[in-house]
Design an enzyme around this catalytic site. Structure first.
Site, PDB file in Angstrom:
ATOM      1  N   ASN A   1       3.910  -4.469  -4.876  1.00 49.41           N
ATOM      2  CA  ASN A   1       3.356  -3.907  -3.650  1.00 49.41           C
ATOM      3  C   ASN A   1       4.409  -4.040  -2.553  1.00 49.41           C
ATOM      4  OD1 ASN A   1       1.947  -3.195  -1.401  1.00 49.41           O
ATOM      5  ND2 ASN A   1       0.417  -4.826  -1.528  1.00 49.41           N
TER       6      ASN A   1
ATOM      7  N   LYS B   1       4.296  -2.934   0.357  1.00 53.30           N
ATOM      8  CA  LYS B   1       3.689  -2.970   1.704  1.00 53.30           C
ATOM      9  C   LYS B   1       4.483  -2.034   2.629  1.00 53.30           C
ATOM     10  CE  LYS B   1       1.876  -7.443   0.587  1.00 53.30           C
ATOM     11  NZ  LYS B   1       1.396  -8.735   0.994  1.00 53.30           N
TER      12      LYS B   1
ATOM     13  N   HIS C   1      -6.955  -4.057  -0.777  1.00 47.50           N
ATOM     14  CA  HIS C   1      -6.045  -5.155  -0.445  1.00 47.50           C
ATOM     15  C   HIS C   1      -6.597  -5.892   0.784  1.00 47.50           C
ATOM     16  CE1 HIS C   1      -2.566  -7.488   0.608  1.00 47.50           C
ATOM     17  NE2 HIS C   1      -2.105  -7.251  -0.603  1.00 47.50           N
TER      18      HIS C   1
ATOM     19  N   GLU D   1      -5.180  -7.089   3.245  1.00 46.61           N
ATOM     20  CA  GLU D   1      -4.611  -6.652   4.527  1.00 46.61           C
ATOM     21  C   GLU D   1      -5.385  -5.453   5.071  1.00 46.61           C
ATOM     22  OE1 GLU D   1      -0.603  -6.461   3.085  1.00 46.61           O
ATOM     23  OE2 GLU D   1      -0.566  -8.655   3.002  1.00 46.61           O
TER      24      GLU D   1
ATOM     25  N   GLU E   1      -6.307 -11.927  -5.527  1.00 52.02           N
ATOM     26  CA  GLU E   1      -5.300 -12.325  -4.544  1.00 52.02           C
ATOM     27  C   GLU E   1      -5.955 -13.187  -3.463  1.00 52.02           C
ATOM     28  OE1 GLU E   1      -1.787  -9.410  -4.491  1.00 52.02           O
ATOM     29  OE2 GLU E   1      -3.286  -8.586  -3.146  1.00 52.02           O
TER      30      GLU E   1
ATOM     31  N   GLY F   1       1.856 -14.077   1.069  1.00 44.81           N
ATOM     32  CA  GLY F   1       2.941 -14.124   2.051  1.00 44.81           C
ATOM     33  C   GLY F   1       3.161 -15.488   2.671  1.00 44.81           C
TER      34      GLY F   1
ATOM     35  N   SER G   1       2.166 -14.963  -3.362  1.00 42.18           N
ATOM     36  CA  SER G   1       3.370 -15.805  -3.446  1.00 42.18           C
ATOM     37  C   SER G   1       3.881 -15.984  -4.878  1.00 42.18           C
ATOM     38  CB  SER G   1       3.136 -17.163  -2.770  1.00 42.18           C
ATOM     39  OG  SER G   1       2.918 -16.984  -1.389  1.00 42.18           O
TER      40      SER G   1
HETATM   41  P1  13P Z   1       3.250 -11.895  -1.605  1.00 39.06           P
HETATM   42  O1  13P Z   1       3.728 -11.848  -3.034  1.00 39.06           O
HETATM   43  O2  13P Z   1       4.308 -11.524  -0.609  1.00 39.06           O
HETATM   44  O3  13P Z   1       2.558 -13.189  -1.293  1.00 39.06           O
HETATM   45  O4  13P Z   1       2.131 -10.747  -1.443  1.00 39.06           O
HETATM   46  C1  13P Z   1       1.127 -10.639  -2.395  1.00 39.06           C
HETATM   47  C2  13P Z   1       0.390  -9.392  -2.194  1.00 39.06           C
HETATM   48  O5  13P Z   1      -0.296  -9.217  -1.192  1.00 39.06           O
HETATM   49  C3  13P Z   1       0.516  -8.336  -3.208  1.00 39.06           C
HETATM   50  O6  13P Z   1      -0.408  -7.319  -3.017  1.00 39.06           O
END
Ligand code: 13P
Length: 260
Positions: A10, A12, A107, A109, A177, A183, A223
């Site tokens: 991803n 982002k 997601h 976010e 997740e 993150g 992570s």
């Molecule tokens: P990170 O691997 O940066 O923690 O992000 C995970 C994520 O949100 C994947 O969709």
């Protein structure tokens, strides 16, 4: 039937630039997306692992043009209406027209920042599946919910909203997740991740069917790095990863190959 290992990247909205001794995130761009794809194309990848990358919408066509055949592209989101006056949205048919065969949905976010609720995410999941594209369905709890022992309730109610709208689960990959692990560098322990994955699988068995429970890939995100992926990948109910930050770096190749 063994479940095929699945690794999603991803991207982002950012890419990570690696300098001497430091890293920082900047917006993805034509140049950086091409660079990451070049890295993936040139690497020796485990042929048994299914690989899907999700760049920002603006770069989906560019990514499809450059990524080698056999590897797939996902949108980071799709709308639930087939067409019409929906400024800023992209439909399932438009993704298909561009040879984009997957989408991420739900997601955290988007659930948190854009306030997408379970019903809306489930409705988009149904639209994507009805249109024939695969869905990487994200679910997961906040730190506060984990600390008040609500993890399984939260995750299963996100899944229940899908169950109410969808009968065929064959094109769904579930990405667990935990929000507190995204993150933050704070990965869930192998035990914590395995425990939730097993709970999701038993929920599928009870609420959907034994076959769906056995066949659905449940991948972990939050992570994930080249350091922790091996141990996580050995867990019985972890069928791959959804990778954020590390998908923008050479570490992504190690994660794709973690199941070798
Ligand atoms: P990170 O691997 O940066 O923690 O992000 C995970 C994520 O949100 C994947 O969709």
């Amino acid at each position: 039937m063994a479940r095929q290992f699945f690794v999603g990247g991803n991207f982002k909205m950012s890419v990570v630039l690696c300098g001497v001794g430091r890293e920082h995130a900047v917006n993805g761009s034509v140049e950086t997306i091409k660079k990451i794809i070049g890295l993936i194309n040139d690497a020796k990848l485990d042929p048994k692992t299914e690989v899907v990358i999700a760049p920002p919408a603006l770069y989906l066509l560019l990514a499809r043009e450059h990524l080698k055949p056999g590897l797939e592209i996902a949108a980071q989101n799709v709308f639930d209406k087939p067409n019409g006056a929906f400024t800023g949205e992209i439909s399932v048919d438009q993704l298909k027209d561009s040879n984009i065969t997957w989408t991420l949905l739900g997601h955290s976010e988007r659930r948190v920042v854009l306030q997408e609720d379970d019903q809306f995410v489930a409705s988009k999941t149904k639209a994507a599946l009805d249109g024939g594209i695969g869905v990487i369905f994200c679910c997961g709890e906040s730190l506060e919910q984990r600390e008040s022992n609500k993890t399984i309730d939260v995750v299963t109610s996100q899944l229940r909203a899908v169950k109410e709208k969808v009968a065929d689960w064959s094109k769904i990959v579930i990405a667990y997740e935990p929000i507190w692990a995204i993150g933050t560098g704070k990965v869930a322990s192998t035990e914590q991740a395995q425990e939730v994955h097993a709970a999701i699988r038993s929920w599928l068995k009870k609420e959907v069917s034994e076959k769906v429970a056995e066949e659905t890939r449940i991948i972990y995100g939050g992570s994930v790095s080249e350091k922790n992926c091996k141990d996580l990948s050995k867990q019985a109910d972890i069928d791959g990863f959804l990778v954020g930050g590390a998908s923008l770096k050479p570490a992504f190749i190690d994660i794709i190959n973690s199941h070798l």
